[in-house]
Design an enzyme around this catalytic site. Sequence first.
Site, PDB file in Angstrom:
ATOM      1  N   LYS A 113       0.805  -1.226   0.000  1.00 38.37           N
ATOM      2  CA  LYS A 113       0.000   0.000   0.000  1.00 38.37           C
ATOM      3  C   LYS A 113       0.834   1.270   0.000  1.00 38.37           C
ATOM      4  O   LYS A 113       0.387   2.314  -0.468  1.00 38.37           O
ATOM      5  CB  LYS A 113      -0.964   0.016   1.192  1.00 38.37           C
ATOM      6  CG  LYS A 113      -2.115  -0.955   1.052  1.00 38.37           C
ATOM      7  CD  LYS A 113      -3.250  -0.571   1.978  1.00 38.37           C
ATOM      8  CE  LYS A 113      -4.438  -1.494   1.780  1.00 38.37           C
ATOM      9  NZ  LYS A 113      -5.532  -1.220   2.701  1.00 38.37           N
ATOM     10  N   LYS A 197      -4.834  -9.655  -6.662  1.00 34.46           N
ATOM     11  CA  LYS A 197      -6.057  -9.763  -5.860  1.00 34.46           C
ATOM     12  C   LYS A 197      -7.136  -8.819  -6.400  1.00 34.46           C
ATOM     13  O   LYS A 197      -6.813  -7.702  -6.815  1.00 34.46           O
ATOM     14  CB  LYS A 197      -5.694  -9.370  -4.419  1.00 34.46           C
ATOM     15  CG  LYS A 197      -6.753  -9.659  -3.400  1.00 34.46           C
ATOM     16  CD  LYS A 197      -6.354  -9.144  -2.024  1.00 34.46           C
ATOM     17  CE  LYS A 197      -6.507  -7.651  -1.902  1.00 34.46           C
ATOM     18  NZ  LYS A 197      -6.652  -7.112  -0.551  1.00 34.46           N
ATOM     19  N   LYS A 200     -10.811  -3.298  -4.123  1.00 36.02           N
ATOM     20  CA  LYS A 200     -11.691  -2.159  -4.335  1.00 36.02           C
ATOM     21  C   LYS A 200     -10.922  -0.901  -4.671  1.00 36.02           C
ATOM     22  O   LYS A 200     -11.509   0.077  -5.119  1.00 36.02           O
ATOM     23  CB  LYS A 200     -12.634  -1.960  -3.148  1.00 36.02           C
ATOM     24  CG  LYS A 200     -12.021  -1.944  -1.777  1.00 36.02           C
ATOM     25  CD  LYS A 200     -13.164  -1.895  -0.757  1.00 36.02           C
ATOM     26  CE  LYS A 200     -12.837  -2.441   0.589  1.00 36.02           C
ATOM     27  NZ  LYS A 200     -12.710  -1.655   1.721  1.00 36.02           N
TER      28      LYS A 200
HETATM   29  P1  AMP Z   1     -10.788  -4.703   3.016  1.00 33.97           P
HETATM   30  O1  AMP Z   1     -11.507  -4.453   1.744  1.00 33.97           O
HETATM   31  O2  AMP Z   1      -9.319  -4.656   2.845  1.00 33.97           O
HETATM   32  O3  AMP Z   1     -11.294  -3.890   4.160  1.00 33.97           O
HETATM   33  O4  AMP Z   1     -11.100  -6.227   3.371  1.00 33.97           O
HETATM   34  C1  AMP Z   1     -12.204  -6.668   4.127  1.00 33.97           C
HETATM   35  C2  AMP Z   1     -12.245  -8.187   4.157  1.00 33.97           C
HETATM   36  O5  AMP Z   1     -12.437  -8.718   2.849  1.00 33.97           O
HETATM   37  C3  AMP Z   1     -10.961  -8.846   4.677  1.00 33.97           C
HETATM   38  O6  AMP Z   1     -11.299  -9.959   5.466  1.00 33.97           O
HETATM   39  C4  AMP Z   1     -10.238  -9.262   3.426  1.00 33.97           C
HETATM   40  O7  AMP Z   1      -9.383 -10.345   3.626  1.00 33.97           O
HETATM   41  C5  AMP Z   1     -11.406  -9.648   2.537  1.00 33.97           C
HETATM   42  N1  AMP Z   1     -11.049  -9.496   1.114  1.00 33.97           N
HETATM   43  C6  AMP Z   1     -10.756  -8.336   0.464  1.00 33.97           C
HETATM   44  N2  AMP Z   1     -10.478  -8.568  -0.830  1.00 33.97           N
HETATM   45  C7  AMP Z   1     -10.573  -9.919  -1.004  1.00 33.97           C
HETATM   46  C8  AMP Z   1     -10.390 -10.785  -2.120  1.00 33.97           C
HETATM   47  N3  AMP Z   1     -10.051 -10.315  -3.323  1.00 33.97           N
HETATM   48  N4  AMP Z   1     -10.576 -12.117  -1.936  1.00 33.97           N
HETATM   49  C9  AMP Z   1     -10.930 -12.609  -0.721  1.00 33.97           C
HETATM   50  N5  AMP Z   1     -11.123 -11.845   0.363  1.00 33.97           N
HETATM   51  C10 AMP Z   1     -10.956 -10.509   0.241  1.00 33.97           C
END
Ligand code: AMP
Length: 335
Positions: A113, A197, A200
């Site tokens: 990041k 990955k 968002k």
């Molecule tokens: P975040 O969007 O970083 O706040 O992630 C929130 C949750 O979604 C966390 O548990 C991440 O591990 C999961 N997550 C985010 N992106 C992915 C992805 N591409 N595949 C699986 N899990 C995801």
Amino acid sequence: MKRIFSGMQPTNRLTLGNYLGALKNWVKMQDEHGTQCIYCVVDLHANTTGYNPGTLKNATREVAAAYIAAGVNPEKSIIFAQSSVPGHAQLGWMLSCITPLGWLNRMTQFKDKAGKDKEKASAGLYTYPTLMAADVLLYHATHVPVGDDQKQHVELMRDIAISFNQHIAGRDFFPVPDPVIMGEATRVMSLRDGTQKMSKSAESDMTRINLTDDADMISQKIKKAKTDAGLVPASEAECEGRPEARNLLTIYAALSDTSREAVMAEYGGQQFSAFKNALSDLTVATMAPITGRMRELMADPTEMDRILGASAVKANEIAEPILKNAMDIMGFWRA
Ligand code: AMP
Ligand code: TRP
């Protein structure tokens, strides 16, 4: 009793990766007997990569709406904003003071990041994992359901809990939380590059499916998803070196609650176009009710605020005595 804690950042729209990797499992865990679930919108974490004061509150409401729309029941589980419980920041500071720099230096998310110019990254982005440890430890949570990318952070919070227990408390004060990384899609990949990955915050919207995309958008994105010149793989061996094909199979398996193997038994050897049509129908059928419910919830911000407010009171009731005890153990003055 199992106490579950997890969270998502209110930065940008949630994606299918968030849903399959985390949210879907949260709903399952909520329905298990003898669990108490605490699902947080981690708005303090959202500030680590930039401030958006004008839009943050609404983004927090939207993520909470996504939790509810996906099936988290606010009567049963606690759904609240991290910033509404002051203990997160307080315990976060306390834990940052017992976390060696060497541990933080190992975190790959910071490296990803922070980008090329690390000098410009915020101190908050660097200490992000200690706040995340505080999120979970503040509730004496025992299980942390997350996607695969968060495994390293959960391991760090385990180390912090063990270190606090051994060197400061001299007893098992914090339960050492277990990561729960389950389901077929623990790491959903980009629709355009199967080695990245689905995120968002990626620049191109075509790399992901957002929880707010409509049916047309979903089918367009799946149609344009990268594949290769071959047919749909029929075995794990045929997936080798074909990350995009594997990813689409994984998404299908997770959405339909089966295994990749079962999906390959059905679609292996067919043209990608036929498989993509089926995947698109399945994605739309799963997402449409969630998107619709989210829209309804977002049309009533007062009700969303009521839910978040009521849950924050419950969260604080659990957190407060634990924070006080932790402060006492560390020798701080507590009111
Ligand atoms: P975040 O969007 O970083 O706040 O992630 C929130 C949750 O979604 C966390 O548990 C991440 O591990 C999961 N997550 C985010 N992106 C992915 C992805 N591409 N595949 C699986 N899990 C995801
Ligand atoms: N770091 C997590 C992510 O980006 C979000 C998060 C913050 C979290 N605090 C947490 C997840 C506590 C689980 C438990 O995905």
